[in-house]
Design a protein around this motif. Structure first.
Motif, PDB file in Angstrom:
ATOM      1  N   LYS A 299      -6.723  20.079  -2.828  1.00  0.00           N
ATOM      2  CA  LYS A 299      -5.833  20.770  -3.769  1.00  0.00           C
ATOM      3  C   LYS A 299      -4.376  20.652  -3.330  1.00  0.00           C
ATOM      4  CE  LYS A 299      -9.120  24.147  -5.541  1.00  0.00           C
ATOM      5  NZ  LYS A 299      -9.558  25.548  -5.509  1.00  0.00           N
ATOM      6  N   VAL A 300      -4.106  20.914  -2.066  1.00  0.00           N
ATOM      7  CA  VAL A 300      -2.738  20.830  -1.554  1.00  0.00           C
ATOM      8  C   VAL A 300      -2.245  19.383  -1.620  1.00  0.00           C
ATOM      9  CG1 VAL A 300      -1.298  21.110   0.511  1.00  0.00           C
ATOM     10  CG2 VAL A 300      -2.974  22.860  -0.092  1.00  0.00           C
ATOM     11  N   TYR A 301      -3.097  18.457  -1.210  1.00  0.00           N
ATOM     12  CA  TYR A 301      -2.739  17.032  -1.216  1.00  0.00           C
ATOM     13  C   TYR A 301      -2.396  16.567  -2.636  1.00  0.00           C
ATOM     14  CZ  TYR A 301      -3.287  11.976  -0.781  1.00  0.00           C
ATOM     15  OH  TYR A 301      -3.077  10.627  -0.831  1.00  0.00           O
TER      16      TYR A 301
ATOM     17  N   LYS B  35       0.836  -1.202   0.000  1.00  0.00           N
ATOM     18  CA  LYS B  35       0.000   0.000   0.000  1.00  0.00           C
ATOM     19  C   LYS B  35       0.871   1.251   0.000  1.00  0.00           C
ATOM     20  CE  LYS B  35      -4.329   1.195  -0.066  1.00  0.00           C
ATOM     21  NZ  LYS B  35      -5.036   1.015  -1.299  1.00  0.00           N
ATOM     22  N   ILE B  36       1.874   1.254  -0.911  1.00  0.00           N
ATOM     23  CA  ILE B  36       2.797   2.388  -0.999  1.00  0.00           C
ATOM     24  C   ILE B  36       2.146   3.565  -1.691  1.00  0.00           C
ATOM     25  CG2 ILE B  36       4.934   3.142  -2.147  1.00  0.00           C
ATOM     26  CD1 ILE B  36       6.126   0.483  -1.424  1.00  0.00           C
ATOM     27  N   ASN B  37       1.351   3.320  -2.682  1.00  0.00           N
ATOM     28  CA  ASN B  37       0.755   4.411  -3.449  1.00  0.00           C
ATOM     29  C   ASN B  37      -0.144   5.266  -2.574  1.00  0.00           C
ATOM     30  OD1 ASN B  37       1.439   5.000  -6.038  1.00  0.00           O
ATOM     31  ND2 ASN B  37      -0.330   4.052  -6.957  1.00  0.00           N
ATOM     32  N   ALA B  38      -0.175   6.525  -2.900  1.00  0.00           N
ATOM     33  CA  ALA B  38      -0.999   7.455  -2.128  1.00  0.00           C
ATOM     34  C   ALA B  38      -2.475   7.183  -2.378  1.00  0.00           C
ATOM     35  CB  ALA B  38      -0.655   8.879  -2.523  1.00  0.00           C
ATOM     36  N   PRO B  39      -3.292   7.291  -1.349  1.00  0.00           N
ATOM     37  CA  PRO B  39      -4.736   7.150  -1.576  1.00  0.00           C
ATOM     38  C   PRO B  39      -5.267   8.324  -2.390  1.00  0.00           C
ATOM     39  CG  PRO B  39      -4.277   7.747   0.710  1.00  0.00           C
ATOM     40  CD  PRO B  39      -2.960   7.527   0.046  1.00  0.00           C
ATOM     41  N   SER B  40      -6.451   8.173  -2.926  1.00  0.00           N
ATOM     42  CA  SER B  40      -7.048   9.281  -3.674  1.00  0.00           C
ATOM     43  C   SER B  40      -7.290  10.450  -2.725  1.00  0.00           C
ATOM     44  CB  SER B  40      -8.370   8.840  -4.306  1.00  0.00           C
ATOM     45  OG  SER B  40      -9.355   8.661  -3.306  1.00  0.00           O
ATOM     46  N   ASP B  41      -7.502  11.628  -3.306  1.00  0.00           N
ATOM     47  CA  ASP B  41      -7.710  12.808  -2.458  1.00  0.00           C
ATOM     48  C   ASP B  41      -8.945  12.649  -1.575  1.00  0.00           C
ATOM     49  OD1 ASP B  41      -9.541  13.015  -4.536  1.00  0.00           O
ATOM     50  OD2 ASP B  41      -8.892  15.012  -5.164  1.00  0.00           O
ATOM     51  N   TYR B  42      -9.983  12.033  -2.106  1.00  0.00           N
ATOM     52  CA  TYR B  42     -11.197  11.837  -1.310  1.00  0.00           C
ATOM     53  C   TYR B  42     -10.936  10.864  -0.158  1.00  0.00           C
ATOM     54  CZ  TYR B  42     -15.963  10.769   0.026  1.00  0.00           C
ATOM     55  OH  TYR B  42     -17.110  10.602   0.758  1.00  0.00           O
ATOM     56  N   GLU B  43     -10.214   9.753  -0.444  1.00  0.00           N
ATOM     57  CA  GLU B  43      -9.900   8.790   0.618  1.00  0.00           C
ATOM     58  C   GLU B  43      -9.025   9.431   1.692  1.00  0.00           C
ATOM     59  OE1 GLU B  43      -9.859   4.641  -1.978  1.00  0.00           O
ATOM     60  OE2 GLU B  43      -8.045   5.868  -1.852  1.00  0.00           O
TER      61      GLU B  43
ATOM     62  N   HIS C  36      -0.296   7.618   4.836  1.00  0.00           N
ATOM     63  CA  HIS C  36       0.654   8.019   3.797  1.00  0.00           C
ATOM     64  C   HIS C  36       1.329   9.332   4.195  1.00  0.00           C
ATOM     65  CE1 HIS C  36       2.209   9.119  -0.177  1.00  0.00           C
ATOM     66  NE2 HIS C  36       2.161   7.820  -0.411  1.00  0.00           N
ATOM     67  N   PRO C  37       2.626   9.483   3.898  1.00  0.00           N
ATOM     68  CA  PRO C  37       3.322  10.717   4.265  1.00  0.00           C
ATOM     69  C   PRO C  37       2.738  11.977   3.614  1.00  0.00           C
ATOM     70  CG  PRO C  37       4.893   9.023   3.569  1.00  0.00           C
ATOM     71  CD  PRO C  37       3.529   8.481   3.337  1.00  0.00           C
ATOM     72  N   ALA C  38       2.102  11.843   2.451  1.00  0.00           N
ATOM     73  CA  ALA C  38       1.512  13.015   1.785  1.00  0.00           C
ATOM     74  C   ALA C  38       0.374  13.604   2.621  1.00  0.00           C
ATOM     75  CB  ALA C  38       1.022  12.655   0.390  1.00  0.00           C
ATOM     76  N   ILE C  39      -0.353  12.751   3.333  1.00  0.00           N
ATOM     77  CA  ILE C  39      -1.436  13.241   4.197  1.00  0.00           C
ATOM     78  C   ILE C  39      -0.840  14.063   5.329  1.00  0.00           C
ATOM     79  CG2 ILE C  39      -3.300  12.558   5.770  1.00  0.00           C
ATOM     80  CD1 ILE C  39      -3.671  10.038   4.032  1.00  0.00           C
TER      81      ILE C  39
ATOM     82  N   ARG D  11      -1.335  18.338  -5.143  1.00  0.00           N
ATOM     83  CA  ARG D  11      -0.061  18.929  -5.562  1.00  0.00           C
ATOM     84  C   ARG D  11       1.120  18.179  -4.956  1.00  0.00           C
ATOM     85  NH1 ARG D  11      -1.049  24.704  -3.901  1.00  0.00           N
ATOM     86  NH2 ARG D  11      -3.217  24.652  -4.441  1.00  0.00           N
ATOM     87  N   ILE D  12       0.992  17.786  -3.695  1.00  0.00           N
ATOM     88  CA  ILE D  12       2.070  17.051  -3.025  1.00  0.00           C
ATOM     89  C   ILE D  12       2.260  15.683  -3.675  1.00  0.00           C
ATOM     90  CG2 ILE D  12       2.713  15.900  -0.864  1.00  0.00           C
ATOM     91  CD1 ILE D  12       1.410  18.345   0.569  1.00  0.00           C
ATOM     92  N   VAL D  13       1.166  14.983  -3.940  1.00  0.00           N
ATOM     93  CA  VAL D  13       1.256  13.662  -4.570  1.00  0.00           C
ATOM     94  C   VAL D  13       1.855  13.781  -5.969  1.00  0.00           C
ATOM     95  CG1 VAL D  13      -0.118  11.736  -5.480  1.00  0.00           C
ATOM     96  CG2 VAL D  13      -0.578  12.628  -3.194  1.00  0.00           C
ATOM     97  N   LYS D  14       1.417  14.781  -6.742  1.00  0.00           N
ATOM     98  CA  LYS D  14       1.947  14.971  -8.093  1.00  0.00           C
ATOM     99  C   LYS D  14       3.439  15.288  -8.040  1.00  0.00           C
ATOM    100  CE  LYS D  14       1.348  17.626 -12.373  1.00  0.00           C
ATOM    101  NZ  LYS D  14       2.646  17.265 -12.798  1.00  0.00           N
ATOM    102  N   ARG D  15       3.839  16.154  -7.119  1.00  0.00           N
ATOM    103  CA  ARG D  15       5.251  16.501  -6.988  1.00  0.00           C
ATOM    104  C   ARG D  15       6.080  15.268  -6.625  1.00  0.00           C
ATOM    105  NH1 ARG D  15       5.845  20.164  -2.379  1.00  0.00           N
ATOM    106  NH2 ARG D  15       6.099  18.260  -1.220  1.00  0.00           N
TER     107      ARG D  15
END
Length: 183
Positions: free
Chosen positions: A135-137, A79-87, A107-110, A139-143
């Motif tokens: 929106k912030v989440y 479960k390394i991948n980031a969850p969706s923004d809604y999750e 996830h660290p992005a959260i 951007r962090i996941v995309k980066r």
């Protein structure tokens, strides 16, 4: 993955596909090693075996197929991948507590998003805090994904033979890419 490991994976493919058993796939092994330097042999082996079990048409798996299968394996197991923004937002809504600052997130992005916005702003936020969080989440996941892809691209460039550019290397082995026989 190095050339020897890629050749080993290709031996599985050759053993299961009689139509390519008389083909020289050494250039394919070199290309796989250049394209997929970030994939370990163990993960590559799992991915190739999974692809071969599911494959209906006897063709050599493309690197993209292997990479996508590796991502599926990694996401399913770790479960390394980031969850969706809604999750991610649902997790924050259910777990955030201003009086418990050392919360563990999936996830660290959260966690990074919460640090940027601030737990106080999320807990006492107005009607648009969910939109701001997402929106912030995102951007962090995309980066993070862009940084990973850039790192892999640099590895691919580093694994290209030193006296040739990547385009020259591909041009020399275009019979693999275009399905033509070498002249």
């Amino acid at each position: 993955m190095n050339v020897k490991e890629a050749a080993t994976l290709l031996s599985y493919v050759v053993a299961t596909m009689p139509n390519i058993q008389d083909k020289d796939l050494s250039a394919t092994a070199k290309a796989w090693a250049i394209i997929m330097p970030d994939i370990s042999f163990e993960l590559g082996q799992q991915a190739v075996l999974k692809i071969l079990r599911d494959k209906k048409i006897p063709t050599v798996p493309l690197p993209g197929e292997i990479i996508n299968t590796v991502k599926e394996i990694v996401n399913g197991e770790n479960k390394i991948n980031a969850p969706s923004d809604y999750e991610a937002w649902q997790e924050v809504r259910s777990k955030i507590d201003f009086y418990k600052p050392n919360q563990k997130w999936s996830h660290p992005a959260i966690e990074e998003t919460i640090k940027i916005i601030g737990s106080r702003n999320i807990c006492g936020g107005d009607y648009n805090v969910a939109d701001r969080f997402m929106k912030v989440y995102n951007r962090i996941v995309k980066r993070t994904n862009d940084q990973y892809e850039n790192k892999v691209t640099l590895q691919i460039i580093d694994n290209t033979p030193k006296n040739k550019s990547l385009l020259t290397f591909i041009g020399e082995h275009k019979q693999i890419v275009l399905g033509q026989k070498a002249v």
